[in-house]
Design an enzyme around this catalytic site. Structure first.
Site, PDB file in Angstrom:
ATOM      1  N   GLU A  73       4.393 -26.301   8.360  1.00 30.38           N
ATOM      2  CA  GLU A  73       5.657 -26.888   7.919  1.00 30.38           C
ATOM      3  C   GLU A  73       5.951 -28.185   8.663  1.00 30.38           C
ATOM      4  O   GLU A  73       6.356 -29.198   8.078  1.00 30.38           O
ATOM      5  CB  GLU A  73       6.797 -25.901   8.158  1.00 30.38           C
ATOM      6  N   ASP A 134       5.366 -23.294   1.244  1.00 27.28           N
ATOM      7  CA  ASP A 134       6.298 -24.425   1.296  1.00 27.28           C
ATOM      8  C   ASP A 134       5.652 -25.638   1.953  1.00 27.28           C
ATOM      9  O   ASP A 134       5.757 -26.761   1.456  1.00 27.28           O
ATOM     10  CB  ASP A 134       7.593 -24.034   2.018  1.00 27.28           C
TER      11      ASP A 134
END
Length: 394
Positions: A73, A134
């Protein structure tokens, strides 16, 4: 956040269209030709420079916590910030480190491992080889848009390759929902064929829409199904207008609160990004109006409180604690989109009064996303393309 298991100059007509678009987005009109990317060098975004000085090592690794660990991330956000800042050297180094250390040297052959740090034997390397969708979505998006804006064929190819790997390894066909993005390849099937654990904050529709637009024709149906399911996850997981960090999808019930998970259906450090991504959708995006309507209760709650809740029970709407300045910054695009003028002004003051601690990586990221947006450093087009003042129109 925690996961388991060189273009030519445009024609005058196109330039005029681009200038009008930028003006509509709140950017000053560009006089004459669009500035070349080199006209805005690294250092043009002071907040990004400060963030990089605090968290980005010279080799391109982002330090995400006190243990000196790195999340995929963190690398994905740093790529986006470097691209927005037109910071090619840092983009290159961040990508190199990510590929070498999280993808075993080749992003085309494996998804990035989500966690890297010091191992039990004192060596540094991958701590959890599972991927986080993500991060993978934002890495693919950053590569595709860097390839377009900087005219780097390799970046475009890498981004498309990663997007196809996401589709192949991080999605599943859920009964009654369709093709759906899972939080990662492993660990999110609660009950085979019956229940899955999903994370709404992993679904930035603008990024997914861009990945779908550049995908091979043979996968178009899957991507469209994924876009449809993603909008449903965002709206139906928040029936009272408050996004949860995690939610369960049951084949026989639909979306149900994730009382089995650690957060007990609370919306906190993951969910804050649902409001962030939603607020940054282009007004012409078909999901813009439905999401504004669905999340209106959060806008109203923030307006009433005067501060961003740290946690909200997605079932009862009960608030726990006050979030920091990073949370307030993340809410700014949504408040702006909802035309909540007074609440927006209040949260802008809250951001100024509550800066993240110098070692707060995540709060720093939220500040860059939210304040960068309010400063007009970037926008997303209805098709998901990244719009930046220094870039030539596509």
């Amino acid at each position: 956040m925690l996961k388991t298991g060189a273009r030519s100059h445009p024609s005058r007509r196109v330039l005029l269209q681009h200038t009008l678009l930028l003006s509509a987005l709140g950017w000053p009109a560009l006089a004459g030709a669009s500035p070349k990317p080199s006209a805005q060098r690294a250092g043009a975004w002071a907040d990004w420079d400060t963030f990089a000085q605090r968290f980005l090592q010279p080799d391109g690794r982002v330090l995400a916590n006190a243990q000196g660990q790195t999340h995929s991330e963190a690398q994905s956000y740093a790529l986006m910030f470097a691209l927005i800042a037109n910071d090619r050297p840092r983009f290159k180094s961040i990508l190199r480190w990510t590929e070498d250390n999280l993808c075993a040297g080749d992003v085309t052959t494996r998804l990035p491992a989500w966690l890297w740090g010091q191992q039990d034997d004192g060596q540094w390397g991958v701590l959890d080889s599972n991927a986080a969708s993500d991060a993978d979505v934002w890495i693919a998006y950053a590569l595709i848009e860097a390839g377009r804006l900087w005219n780097v064929r390799r970046y475009r190819a890498l981004g498309r390759s990663l997007a196809q790997r996401i589709l192949a390894e991080e999605t599943a066909d859920l009964p009654g929902l369709g093709h759906t993005l899972l939080p990662g390849p492993v660990g999110f099937v609660v009950e085979a064929g019956q229940r899955w654990r999903l994370n709404p904050s992993y679904l930035p529709l603008q990024a997914l829409r861009r990945l779908a637009a550049v995908a091979p024709a043979q996968t178009a149906a899957q991507w469209q199904s994924l876009l449809h399911s993603s909008q449903r996850v965002l709206i139906e997981s928040a029936p009272r207008g408050f996004a949860p960090d995690w939610v369960l999808y049951a084949a026989d019930q639909g979306f149900v609160p994730d009382h089995q998970g650690e957060q007990q259906a609370l919306g906190a450090y993951n969910a804050i990004r649902v409001y962030l991504w939603a607020g940054m959708l282009a007004p012409q995006d078909p999901a813009h109006a439905p999401l504004l309507q669905a999340l209106a209760p959060m806008v109203e709650r923030v307006a009433a409180l005067g501060y961003p809740p740290e946690m909200v029970d997605s079932v009862t709407g009960v608030v726990q604690g006050a979030g920091g300045g990073g949370f307030a910054a993340a809410l700014l695009p949504l408040l702006q989109a909802a035309q909540a003028t007074q609440a927006l002004a209040a949260q802008q003051q809250y951001v100024a009064d509550h800066p993240p601690q110098p070692d707060a990586y995540y709060g720093g990221c939220l500040m860059l996303w939210g304040q960068g947006w309010m400063q007009g450093r970037y926008r997303f087009a209805a098709d998901g393309q990244l719009l930046v003042p220094w870039g030539d129109p596509a």
